[in-house]
Design a protein around this motif. Structure first.
Motif, mmCIF file in Angstrom:
data_model
loop_
_atom_site.group_PDB
_atom_site.id
_atom_site.type_symbol
_atom_site.label_atom_id
_atom_site.label_comp_id
_atom_site.label_asym_id
_atom_site.label_seq_id
_atom_site.Cartn_x
_atom_site.Cartn_y
_atom_site.Cartn_z
ATOM 1 N N SER A 198 20.954 5.968 -9.416
ATOM 2 C CA SER A 198 21.355 7.269 -9.556
ATOM 3 C C SER A 198 20.285 8.071 -9.294
ATOM 4 O O SER A 198 20.460 9.306 -9.572
ATOM 5 N N LEU A 199 18.941 7.784 -9.372
ATOM 6 C CA LEU A 199 17.898 8.450 -9.215
ATOM 7 C C LEU A 199 17.400 8.791 -7.587
ATOM 8 O O LEU A 199 17.254 7.737 -6.897
ATOM 9 N N ASP A 200 17.508 9.958 -7.330
ATOM 10 C CA ASP A 200 17.465 10.245 -5.963
ATOM 11 C C ASP A 200 15.787 10.846 -5.808
ATOM 12 O O ASP A 200 15.764 12.028 -6.056
ATOM 13 N N PHE A 201 14.989 10.075 -5.679
ATOM 14 C CA PHE A 201 13.812 10.855 -5.594
ATOM 15 C C PHE A 201 13.415 11.599 -4.287
ATOM 16 O O PHE A 201 12.530 12.458 -4.293
ATOM 17 N N ALA A 202 14.287 11.396 -3.194
ATOM 18 C CA ALA A 202 13.765 12.080 -2.030
ATOM 19 C C ALA A 202 14.116 13.455 -2.148
ATOM 20 O O ALA A 202 13.665 14.280 -1.476
ATOM 21 N N ARG A 203 15.206 13.849 -2.915
ATOM 22 C CA ARG A 203 15.568 15.126 -3.144
ATOM 23 C C ARG A 203 14.361 16.071 -3.588
ATOM 24 O O ARG A 203 14.345 17.242 -3.282
ATOM 25 N N TYR A 204 13.816 15.555 -4.522
ATOM 26 C CA TYR A 204 12.668 16.294 -5.181
ATOM 27 C C TYR A 204 11.395 16.083 -4.938
ATOM 28 O O TYR A 204 10.147 16.370 -5.728
ATOM 29 N N SER A 205 11.153 15.021 -3.841
ATOM 30 C CA SER A 205 9.818 14.376 -3.676
ATOM 31 C C SER A 205 9.026 15.782 -2.871
ATOM 32 O O SER A 205 9.777 16.241 -1.960
ATOM 33 N N ASP A 206 7.801 16.056 -3.174
ATOM 34 C CA ASP A 206 6.946 16.836 -2.459
ATOM 35 C C ASP A 206 6.338 16.192 -1.398
ATOM 36 O O ASP A 206 5.530 16.615 -0.381
ATOM 37 N N ASP A 207 6.442 14.988 -1.035
ATOM 38 C CA ASP A 207 5.792 14.290 -0.010
ATOM 39 C C ASP A 207 7.074 13.134 0.602
ATOM 40 O O ASP A 207 7.558 12.289 0.061
ATOM 41 N N GLY A 208 7.483 13.987 1.827
ATOM 42 C CA GLY A 208 8.659 13.164 2.497
ATOM 43 C C GLY A 208 8.310 11.557 2.832
ATOM 44 O O GLY A 208 9.314 10.783 3.013
ATOM 45 N N ASN A 209 7.277 11.451 2.971
ATOM 46 C CA ASN A 209 6.903 10.065 3.538
ATOM 47 C C ASN A 209 6.897 9.015 2.370
ATOM 48 O O ASN A 209 7.188 7.834 2.561
ATOM 49 N N ARG A 210 7.111 9.345 1.221
ATOM 50 C CA ARG A 210 7.365 8.541 -0.095
ATOM 51 C C ARG A 210 8.576 8.217 -0.233
ATOM 52 O O ARG A 210 9.023 7.354 -1.235
ATOM 53 N N GLU A 211 9.603 8.818 0.621
ATOM 54 C CA GLU A 211 11.050 8.804 0.256
ATOM 55 C C GLU A 211 11.524 6.978 0.190
ATOM 56 O O GLU A 211 11.904 6.765 -0.563
ATOM 57 N N SER A 212 11.243 6.500 1.485
ATOM 58 C CA SER A 212 11.712 5.355 1.492
ATOM 59 C C SER A 212 10.857 4.288 0.747
ATOM 60 O O SER A 212 11.522 3.178 -0.087
ATOM 61 N N ASP A 213 9.552 4.440 0.496
ATOM 62 C CA ASP A 213 8.921 3.720 -0.213
ATOM 63 C C ASP A 213 9.278 3.480 -1.723
ATOM 64 O O ASP A 213 9.357 2.414 -2.542
ATOM 65 N N GLU A 214 9.590 4.692 -2.286
ATOM 66 C CA GLU A 214 10.128 4.880 -3.752
ATOM 67 C C GLU A 214 11.531 4.174 -3.707
ATOM 68 O O GLU A 214 11.674 3.606 -4.851
ATOM 69 N N ARG A 215 12.313 4.378 -2.977
ATOM 70 C CA ARG A 215 13.698 3.941 -2.806
ATOM 71 C C ARG A 215 13.453 2.207 -2.954
ATOM 72 O O ARG A 215 14.219 1.684 -3.694
ATOM 73 N N VAL A 216 12.397 1.877 -1.853
ATOM 74 C CA VAL A 216 12.230 0.327 -1.958
ATOM 75 C C VAL A 216 12.103 -0.183 -3.310
ATOM 76 O O VAL A 216 12.336 -1.255 -3.564
ATOM 77 N N ALA A 217 11.179 0.378 -4.080
ATOM 78 C CA ALA A 217 10.489 0.186 -5.261
ATOM 79 C C ALA A 217 11.577 0.046 -6.244
ATOM 80 O O ALA A 217 11.746 -0.982 -6.975
ATOM 81 N N VAL A 218 12.572 0.782 -6.263
ATOM 82 C CA VAL A 218 13.685 0.804 -7.036
ATOM 83 C C VAL A 218 14.580 -0.132 -6.946
ATOM 84 O O VAL A 218 14.997 -0.988 -7.830
ATOM 85 N N ASP A 230 3.534 12.612 -17.715
ATOM 86 C CA ASP A 230 3.129 13.092 -16.433
ATOM 87 C C ASP A 230 4.154 12.797 -15.256
ATOM 88 O O ASP A 230 3.686 13.062 -14.096
ATOM 89 N N GLN A 231 5.046 12.080 -15.538
ATOM 90 C CA GLN A 231 6.098 11.904 -14.432
ATOM 91 C C GLN A 231 5.593 10.938 -13.336
ATOM 92 O O GLN A 231 6.142 10.890 -12.240
ATOM 93 N N TYR A 232 4.591 9.959 -13.862
ATOM 94 C CA TYR A 232 4.356 8.815 -12.892
ATOM 95 C C TYR A 232 5.289 7.650 -13.081
ATOM 96 O O TYR A 232 5.062 6.544 -13.832
ATOM 97 N N ILE A 233 6.613 8.017 -12.730
ATOM 98 C CA ILE A 233 7.694 7.051 -13.034
ATOM 99 C C ILE A 233 7.608 5.623 -12.353
ATOM 100 O O ILE A 233 7.567 4.587 -13.021
ATOM 101 N N LEU A 234 7.006 5.819 -11.221
ATOM 102 C CA LEU A 234 6.839 4.464 -10.244
ATOM 103 C C LEU A 234 5.690 3.642 -10.808
ATOM 104 O O LEU A 234 5.694 2.246 -11.009
ATOM 105 N N THR A 235 4.810 4.523 -11.427
ATOM 106 C CA THR A 235 3.435 3.756 -11.833
ATOM 107 C C THR A 235 3.838 2.985 -13.083
ATOM 108 O O THR A 235 3.462 1.856 -13.306
ATOM 109 N N ALA A 236 4.696 3.683 -13.805
ATOM 110 C CA ALA A 236 5.062 3.178 -15.303
ATOM 111 C C ALA A 236 5.984 2.042 -14.920
ATOM 112 O O ALA A 236 5.704 0.971 -15.777
ATOM 113 N N LEU A 237 6.987 2.050 -13.987
ATOM 114 C CA LEU A 237 7.771 0.844 -13.470
ATOM 115 C C LEU A 237 6.949 -0.346 -12.953
ATOM 116 O O LEU A 237 7.217 -1.396 -13.618
#
Length: 1185
Positions: free
Chosen positions: A163-183, A98-105
């Motif tokens: 190489s994973l750019d979450f911000a480009r395909y994110s439907d929630d702009g506020n998650r951009e920095s958080d996901e980058r930090v998690a990676v 289901d593409q819960y990548i960060l949760t899986a991480l």
């Protein structure tokens, strides 16, 4: 979900939330997932079923229906019976699907930390291809972790999740920095794992540094200790530093860290050992005598593990030895717990007895109250207050009837837990209860209870309308009233940091007593440190009075707490302020070091504090700070007892004396040198090291100064010797043969007021050094008697002064340049203080004979040819002004007069230089008390039969006239000069001209000026003097010297006309040598007079004609002078032509009117080229007196 379930996400969920999730979970997993989970993860305890529920409630599904069936299935995991459990691998597969990548991480990371890695997640996240994507297509991962579109070209330098750019395909702009930090955090953890692995390899390599043969030697010979390894050394350093910090040895810790600057003491990993941190030193010490525990094998276990999830042969694989070891460990734990239970039971019994006693007291008090009030005292539940002190909490009061009070005294463990739970819900409401925590039995406060039947809930709700604020910090403090001394200190420690910033700067010193009292008594070291930091930073720029208050408080604090706490708590505050930008704060530090010196450990006094003050003395730019540093150093010298610090103290003395500020030098003489001398006296090296060192430096300075003496350094060393004179005399008294007989018995004659010179400070008072004025009087009486009747036999300290100190001083005096008036004055003052301090008897019997033996007033003692006889040296003026003037009685004055007369006669008859005699007259003439005495000596020369002596006397008059009263000049000087002029010798008459000129310069009495004017006119107009070339030279020289400062009428009517005549006569001079001499003197005289105001008439009639005559001579004799004269004549002519400007600026001198750039350039350039004497030109820039 059971209460004991372990949360692998380290989420501290309460039991209520766990129960709610357990009740709400009613969805069972599918058999396929269950089978899949058993296939991929053989060891899956049910504890890991909880994250699925969190995932289902916190994530938003990207599917169209909002929550897909797979997510819903996952959301129901963990709630049903034990037979429906889903495996972790199934959860991971669903998350990836289901593409819960960060949760899986996150799940992958938590499992890694728990030691239960899933192959599915490991393979997925370790494959960079899973995070490559087609252009414009979001990544979609299949179960195997490969994207549907195939890999794209990616950056060569990026091989991980970068190489994973979450911000480009994110439907929630506020998650951009958080996901980058998690990676990035994931990558950081991977890097740390690599570092740990490298550390482990490094540790193994370091452990193998010692060769195997050496290891065998150590094992075979137990008495040989194996050398410490680098890793062991670093580990021990870390533990030692940790121990020092925990036990408040901050300064020692700082020093230890500086000595091991290659190690980071804040990070255990810096030691290099990839092993857990060992216990601290205290724990190691306590356990060193116990036998080390046996090594036990460990096994991974989990809580509430379903046996169905384990392999069939899991338990059978465990060896019997491991089971026995586990049982033994559990038995030890059980024994420890039983011991604690016994302790708690005994404590429970003691508390029960106290409760019974309190109940009896309550009942007794209730019987004494007529209305039979009841009060309820509840033991506080939950966490105790942070201060553990006694206080009354007025945030809540709950009134109940007496029956409920009786019931609360008989509570069981279960009801106590219930009460605590209820109190947590009502603690935020005002008037909930009255708390009293007290370790001592105290009488409780009782209140009248109304005879009402309101329900407790209604009563509580009614009281809630009282506006009280107990939730804020200040409200919490206000609601708790201190009930003991300790709690008062704790309350002040909490409140003072908030009070100080809100007090006016001008009134903050009022807080000093409060801060100090709290800092003294507060039990917490951190709070004490904060309070002392507040004290030193209380006022931004404290003035003198405020600094005195702070220092007084610091001393009181030091007296109360002792040297250990002063070192640990006060000194660090001083060290922090040593480089503060405000000089007032640095001044506070300097003064505090001195004030705290008596209360510090002696090792700290002579090391750390001394180094701090030395650094401030060398580096601080503020004079007042260095002055305070010198005074504090003096105080330190009064308490230091380490003989090795003598050389450092000597260097500090020289550094202080060489300071450019007079304030610092004065403080050195007043405080530091007396204290240092007192310490040297105790060490016994005042006469053996300190004074000889200064004398050696003076001798070296004189040797180096043959071509230019450094008078500043000479003054520095000599002033230090002068400040040591009182200490030297005290040593003579305290080491004398009669010291043991010095006892205060009977009437002691008082000490004369003038017996000693006035001390510059109380520390240089001999009475203070000896002990008291009475004791000094007794010692002086015995001292004089010893010198007069018993001699100096066996008196080593006095013999050192006579045989070594005085001869060396006299030798130094003979090497001084007599023309240096500063050096002569310095040594004269030194000998004067020495002789006055050491006594008249000693001066007459020991000092004067040594000078007289050297001087030997006879013509044989003067080398007339070379001029280097002893009578031409500085020994003469220093002996005359420093030794013979110490005592002012009649016989002393006669001795001085006779000495000066003999010196004048001897030097005159020997044709020797008169510099030593002139230096004596200048030094004595500065004191009006000796004017009469000097005139007596000069009159002896006036009436002497030898013309040479009379010439010398005539020239000495010029030196004593300045500062002499006009009455003396009129009655004594003028008649003596007229007498000399009446003599037959022209040389004697010519010698009086400078004295007459000085009278014209300094006297205002008209009759006297007329007499002098007449005498000078006779020199110029009498035909017998027309051919006296030396007389004309002396008159012109005198006119140039006194003309600018003489009375204007004398200058206008006498000086300028006669200079004009002399210039005109010089044009007719046929002898070229005489002509150039007169022309040179005239040039200097006109240059000096050019700065004076000259009227237009005098300018036209005398000044300009005289300059033209002088130019005529200079055209032939000195062309360089002619250019300057032409410029002067041109400017004077311009001034005469411009009468208006001349009248408006009549007070402006000719020199100042040279405004033409060409004229000024020529004038200055030619003046610099002159090789003749510039004595007259120097007077150009003197103001008229």
């Amino acid at each position: 979900m059971a209460a004991g379930t372990v949360n692998p996400f380290n989420v501290s969920d309460s039991e209520e939330e766990a129960e709610q999730r357990q009740d709400g979970a009613d969805t069972e997993r599918s058999p396929s997932d269950e089978a899949q989970g058993h296939r991929l993860v053989p060891f899956s305890p049910p504890a890991y079923s909880e994250p699925a529920a969190l995932l289902s409630s916190n994530r938003t599904s990207p599917s169209a229906d909002g929550i897909p069936a797979s997510a819903a299935a996952v959301a129901g995991i963990g709630g049903g019976g034990a037979e429906t459990r889903v495996s972790l691998d199934a959860i991971a597969a669903q998350l990836l699907r289901d593409q819960y990548i960060l949760t899986a991480l996150e799940l992958h990371t938590e499992l890694l930390e728990a030691g239960r890695e899933l192959p599915r997640l490991r393979d997925y996240f370790s494959n960079p291809g899973n995070f490559e994507r087609q252009s414009g297509t979001p990544p979609a991962c299949k179960e195997q972790g490969v994207g549907p579109g195939g890999p794209l070209n990616r950056a060569g330098s990026i091989s991980t999740l970068d190489s994973l750019d979450f911000a480009r395909y994110s439907d929630d702009g506020n998650r951009e920095s958080d996901e980058r930090v998690a990676v990035l955090e994931f990558e950081l953890r991977k890097a740390k794992e690599t570092i740990q692995a490298l550390r482990a390899n490094l540790t193994q390599a370091a452990e193998c540094e010692i060769p195997s043969q050496e290891r065998k030697n150590y094992k075979s010979s137990p008495e040989i200790q194996e050398p410490i390894r680098p890793l062991e050394k670093r580990a021990l350093h870390f533990l030692v530093n940790e121990y020092l910090l925990k036990n408040e040895y901050k300064l020692t810790s700082i020093t230890f860290s500086d000595e091991n600057d290659d190690q980071d003491f804040e990070l255990w990993d810096d030691v290099g050992l990839n092993i857990p941190k060992p216990p601290d030193l205290l724990q190691l010490y306590r356990n060193c005598g116990n036998s080390l525990p046996l090594h036990r094998d460990t096994v991974d276990v989990a809580v509430n593990v379903d046996p169905n999830d384990l392999p069939g042969d899991y338990f059978t694989q465990e060896p019997v030895q491991q089971t026995e070891a586990i049982q033994q460990q559990q038995e030890e734990v059980i024994q420890e717990l039983e011991y604690q239970i016994s302790l708690l039971n005994s404590e429970k019994q003691s508390l029960a007895e106290q409760i019974k006693k309190l109940q009896s007291d309550i009942q007794a008090l209730q019987r004494n109250v007529s209305s039979e009030p009841t009060s309820k005292e509840d033991s506080p539940c939950g966490k105790p207050p942070l201060d553990n002190g006694q206080y009354l909490d007025i945030r809540g009061v709950t009134e109940t009837d007496s029956s409920s009070d009786a019931n609360t005294t008989k509570t069981s463990a279960t009801t106590a837990t219930t009460d605590c739970t209820e109190s947590t819900t009502t603690a935020t409401q005002p008037h909930s209860k009255l708390k009293s925590q007290s370790q001592q039995v105290k009488t409780s406060v009782q209140f009248d209870q109304p005879n009402r039947k309101l329900s407790p809930a209604f009563h509580q709700a009614l009281l809630s309308f009282c506006r009280m604020s107990a939730d804020s910090r200040l409200g919490s403090e206000v609601s708790r009233i201190a009930d003991s001394e300790q709690s008062v200190m704790l309350m002040l420690g909490r409140c003072l940091p908030h009070i100080v910033p809100n007090v006016l700067l001008a009134k903050r010193e009022e807080l000093i007593p409060l801060i100090l009292c709290t800092a003294c008594l507060h039990p917490e070291p951190k709070e004490r440190d904060q309070l002392l930091h507040i004290l030193f930073n209380l006022i931004k720029r404290p003035d003198d009075e405020q600094r005195q208050m702070i220092l007084t408080g610091c001393v009181a604090f030091a007296r109360h707490v002792g040297p250990t706490r002063v070192e640990a708590e006060l000194l660090p505050q001083c060290w922090e302020q040593i480089n503060h930008k405000y000089p007032e704060r640095r001044l506070l530090v300097a003064e505090a070091c001195g004030a705290l010196a008596p209360y510090l450990p002696k090792e700290i006094r002579s090391s750390l504090v001394l180094s701090m003050l030395q650094q401030m003395l060398a580096e601080d730019k503020a004079d007042m700070v260095r002055e305070a540093v010198v005074k504090s150093l003096g105080i330190i010298m009064g308490f230091i007892d380490d003989p090795d610090k003598y050389s450092q103290g000597f260097e500090l003395m020289l550094l202080s004396l060489g300071d450019p500020s007079e304030r610092v030098v004065s403080a050195t003489h007043q405080v530091f040198i007396p204290a240092f001398a007192a310490w040297c006296t105790e060490l016994g090296n005042l006469q053996s090291q300190l004074i000889p060192s200064l004398l050696t430096r003076i001798e070296k300075l004189l040797k180096q100064g043959e071509y230019g003496l450094d008078e500043h350094k000479l003054h520095m060393y000599l002033s230090a010797l002068q400040s040591l004179i009182p200490s030297l005399f005290a040593v003579l008294l305290q080491n004398a043969p009669f010291t043991s007989r010095a006892k205060l018995q009977g009437d002691v004659p008082p000490i004369e007021v003038t017996r000693f010179p006035r001390p510059v400070s109380p520390l240089q008072d001999v009475a203070t050094i000896v002990g008291s004025r009475e004791q000094l009087a007794v010692l002086l009486q015995l001292y004089d008697h010893q010198l007069q009747h018993e001699g100096t036999t066996g008196w080593d300290s006095l013999l050192w002064v006579v045989n070594q100190f005085l001869p060396q001083l006299i030798e130094i005096v003979g090497r001084i340049n007599v023309s240096s008036s500063t050096c002569v004055h310095e040594f004269s003052r030194f000998f004067w203080r020495l002789c006055r301090t050491i006594g008249k008897i000693f001066t007459n019997t020991k000092v004067k004979p040594q000078f007289q033996e050297i001087l030997r007033l006879s013509e044989e003692n003067v080398d007339a040819s070379a001029g280097n006889g002893i009578l031409t040296k500085a020994t003469v003026p220093i002996y005359a002004t420093g030794v013979l003037t110490c005592y002012n009685q009649e016989e002393d004055r006669k001795l001085l007069v006779g000495f000066l007369e003999d010196v004048m006669t001897t030097l005159s008859l020997s044709h020797a230089p008169l510099d030593s005699l002139k230096a004596s007259f200048v030094e004595l003439g500065a004191n009006p008390a000796y004017h009469e005495l000097l005139l007596t000596v000069l009159w002896y020369g006036v009436v002497h039969t030898s013309a040479l002596v009379r010439c010398t006397a005539a020239r000495m008059f010029e030196l004593v006239l300045r500062g002499m009263s006009e009455a003396l000049i009129d009655k004594r000087v003028a008649p003596a000069l007229i007498t000399l002029c009446s003599g037959p010798e022209f040389s004697v008459r010519i010698s009086t001209i400078p004295a007459f000129g000085t009278i014209m310069e300094t006297v205002t009495q008209k009759e006297l000026l007329e007499r002098v004017k007449m005498q000078l006119a006779s020199f110029l107009e009498d035909p017998q003097y027309q051919d006296q070339h030396s007389l004309h030279m002396e008159i012109i020289k005198t006119f140039g010297r006194v003309g600018p400062n003489a009375e204007p009428r004398f200058r206008d009517e006498f000086v300028l006309p006669h200079l004009h005549k002399l210039a005109l006569c010089n044009n007719q001079q046929t002898v070229e040598s005489k002509r150039i001499d007169i022309a040179t003197q005239l040039f200097e005289a006109y240059s000096a007079l050019s700065c004076c105001f000259i009227s237009e008439e005098l300018m036209v009639n005398h000044f300009l004609p005289g300059l033209r005559c002088l130019r005529t001579d200079m055209e032939q004799l000195s062309p360089e002078h002619e250019v300057i004269l032409s410029s002067m004549i041109k400017e004077c002519e311009i001034k005469v032509e411009n009468k208006g400007i001349g009248e408006a600026q009549g007070s402006i001198s000719i020199a100042a009117s040279l405004v033409g750039e060409d004229a000024k350039t020529k004038f200055l350039s030619k003046m610099g080229q002159l090789t003749t004497s510039g004595a007259m030109l120097a007077n150009v820039f003197q103001r008229k007196k």
